[in-house]
Write a protein that holds these residues in place. Structure first.
Motif, mmCIF file in Angstrom:
data_model
loop_
_atom_site.group_PDB
_atom_site.id
_atom_site.type_symbol
_atom_site.label_atom_id
_atom_site.label_comp_id
_atom_site.label_asym_id
_atom_site.label_seq_id
_atom_site.Cartn_x
_atom_site.Cartn_y
_atom_site.Cartn_z
ATOM 1 N N ALA A 73 -26.573 -31.347 -47.855
ATOM 2 C CA ALA A 73 -26.306 -32.547 -48.658
ATOM 3 C C ALA A 73 -26.610 -33.815 -47.870
ATOM 4 O O ALA A 73 -27.205 -34.766 -48.399
ATOM 5 C CB ALA A 73 -24.850 -32.546 -49.123
ATOM 6 N N ARG A 126 -27.834 -39.765 -54.259
ATOM 7 C CA ARG A 126 -27.590 -39.076 -52.985
ATOM 8 C C ARG A 126 -26.100 -39.024 -52.673
ATOM 9 O O ARG A 126 -25.567 -37.984 -52.273
ATOM 10 C CB ARG A 126 -28.331 -39.783 -51.850
ATOM 11 N N ILE A 184 -24.372 -36.468 -54.727
ATOM 12 C CA ILE A 184 -24.622 -35.115 -54.203
ATOM 13 C C ILE A 184 -23.682 -34.827 -53.040
ATOM 14 O O ILE A 184 -23.058 -33.758 -52.968
ATOM 15 C CB ILE A 184 -26.096 -34.972 -53.773
ATOM 16 N N CYS A 231 -20.078 -34.411 -54.417
ATOM 17 C CA CYS A 231 -19.855 -33.116 -55.075
ATOM 18 C C CYS A 231 -19.764 -31.990 -54.047
ATOM 19 O O CYS A 231 -18.916 -31.095 -54.159
ATOM 20 C CB CYS A 231 -20.988 -32.831 -56.068
ATOM 21 N N THR A 232 -20.640 -32.019 -53.050
ATOM 22 C CA THR A 232 -20.623 -30.977 -52.019
ATOM 23 C C THR A 232 -19.325 -31.018 -51.224
ATOM 24 O O THR A 232 -18.704 -29.978 -50.966
ATOM 25 C CB THR A 232 -21.826 -31.158 -51.075
#
Length: 404
Positions: A239, A254, A257, A260-261
């Motif tokens: 990520a 970005r 992402i 969420c990770t």
């Protein structure tokens, strides 16, 4: 990709078969995820969509190139380690080996992760023949500490990224970002659970061998396997590797992402990590007796092989009969102790008392040589030499801690 290091702490309470599967799954998932990730980044940078043949070729090249790079590097390292017997150079070589495998694979646009995995597998297989005892002890200690520090550092990095990701989410509202992260986490967990629970029935329908039927796991064991799918370092690293700009434009999502990770990793760790011990006990996975039996059988066979070779070795080194007799007596006593372990009538308690007695004597010996050093009766060089011999004896009594 899953993170097998996160469940290594429970290794002694889980069967070898399940633990081996988790480690292998983590390694293969790392390679697969990063190959697909690199292809995705290529799409993000170029804006063009490859055809099926082109995409298949990229994936195949990444996998096959990574395997080839790992084989080349590990083959060279094995040849070198056959010819050196010095713990420090060998330790330095063990540190350089994964970097060499990764860089060689990366230079041909192949999977560096797979290259490191293959190199590690080859060296693990060849290690008993090419790595000496002192080097092996030093390497185990070094890598155990390094792995602990790296994993700890990565989770500290995870903690620092979450507040930053929360502040930086601008492509959507924070409420919508939380919903997206929750959906991603649920999809990851439920997909893995459904795959492990349902694929077993497909596999059983295809493979009907008696050996496979004997090795079948119960649904409780499969549930434990699905519950051990922790995410960790590789997911976070991927990520964070999403570029800030692609094709001349900023990658607006970005931070979403990364958010969420991070949420997926943290949620799975908190929920599954805290409940896994309960599920392991509920499934009845309380150790691996087969592993204990195999270790005992191997120790007996190794001792018997040593005793059988003793006369030839004595003739080769020119040992007299008194020395041979003392060595034979020691080995026969060790074999007697191992065989006594198979008796169930009070033997474990007697062995434990003897072990505690020997450890107590060792502690007093250590205190005495330390007192002699403090009184300037011996110097530090002599202290370290005697201490090393006592440490070896203590390790023999306690049993070595071998990395899982």
């Amino acid at each position: 990709p899953t993170d097998a290091a996160a469940v290594s702490g429970l290794a002694k309470r889980m069967p070898r078969r399940l633990l081996t599967t988790l480690h292998a799954e983590s390694l293969i998932n790392d390679g697969t995820a990063l190959v697909l990730f690199s292809v995705t980044l290529g799409l993000l940078a170029s804006g063009s969509v490859p055809g099926p043949l082109e995409l298949t070729g990229e994936v195949a090249l990444s996998f096959l190139g990574g395997i080839a790079a790992g084989l080349v590097v590990s083959g060279l390292v094995v040849l070198v380690r056959r010819r050196i017997d010095d713990p420090l150079p060998e330790g330095a070589l063990s540190v350089l080996t994964p970097f060499a495998a990764f860089l060689l694979a990366d230079s041909v646009h192949a999977s560096g992760v797979l290259a490191v995995v293959v190199a590690g597998l080859v060296l693990s297989y060849a290690g008993p023949r090419v790595i000496r005892a002192r080097s092996r002890v030093l390497a185990f200690d070094f890598w155990e500490l390094s792995t602990f520090l790296i994993n700890g550092g990565l989770f500290v990095l995870l903690g620092t990224q979450i507040p930053r990701a929360v502040r930086s989410v601008t492509s959507v509202s924070i409420g919508r970002a939380v919903v997206i992260a929750a959906v991603v986490t649920l999809v990851v967990v439920l997909t893995r659970t459904a795959w492990i629970m349902l694929f077993a029935y497909v596999y059983r329908a295809v493979d009907r061998r008696s050996a496979q039927r004997a090795a079948r796991a119960t649904w409780r064991v499969r549930l434990v396997a699905s519950w051990t799918g922790f995410r960790g370092a590789v997911s976070l690293a991927a990520a964070l590797a999403v570029p800030l700009h692609a094709d001349g434009h900023p990658v607006e999502e970005r931070d979403l992402i990364i958010f969420c990770t991070a949420v997926a990793i943290l949620s799975i760790m908190l929920v599954q990590g805290t409940t896994l011990p309960l599920i392991v006990r509920w499934a009845g996975l309380m150790g691996d007796q087969q592993r204990v039996d195999e270790a005992r059988r191997a120790r007996v066979r190794a001792g018997q092989a040593g005793l059988a070779a003793l006369p030839d070795i004595a003739a080769e080194v020119g040992a007299d009969e008194d020395v041979v007799s003392r060595v034979r007596t020691d080995y026969e006593a060790l074999l007697a102790d191992i065989r006594a372990a198979e008796s169930e009538e009070g033997a474990p308690r007697a062995r434990e008392i003897e072990r505690q007695l020997r450890l107590g004597v060792l502690e007093h010996k250590r205190r005495e040589i330390t007192r002699m050093r403090d009184a300037n009766e011996i110097d530090d060089v002599v202290l370290r030499e005697l201490q090393a011999a006592l440490d070896i004896e203590e390790i023999r009594l306690l049993g070595p801690s071998v990395p899982e």
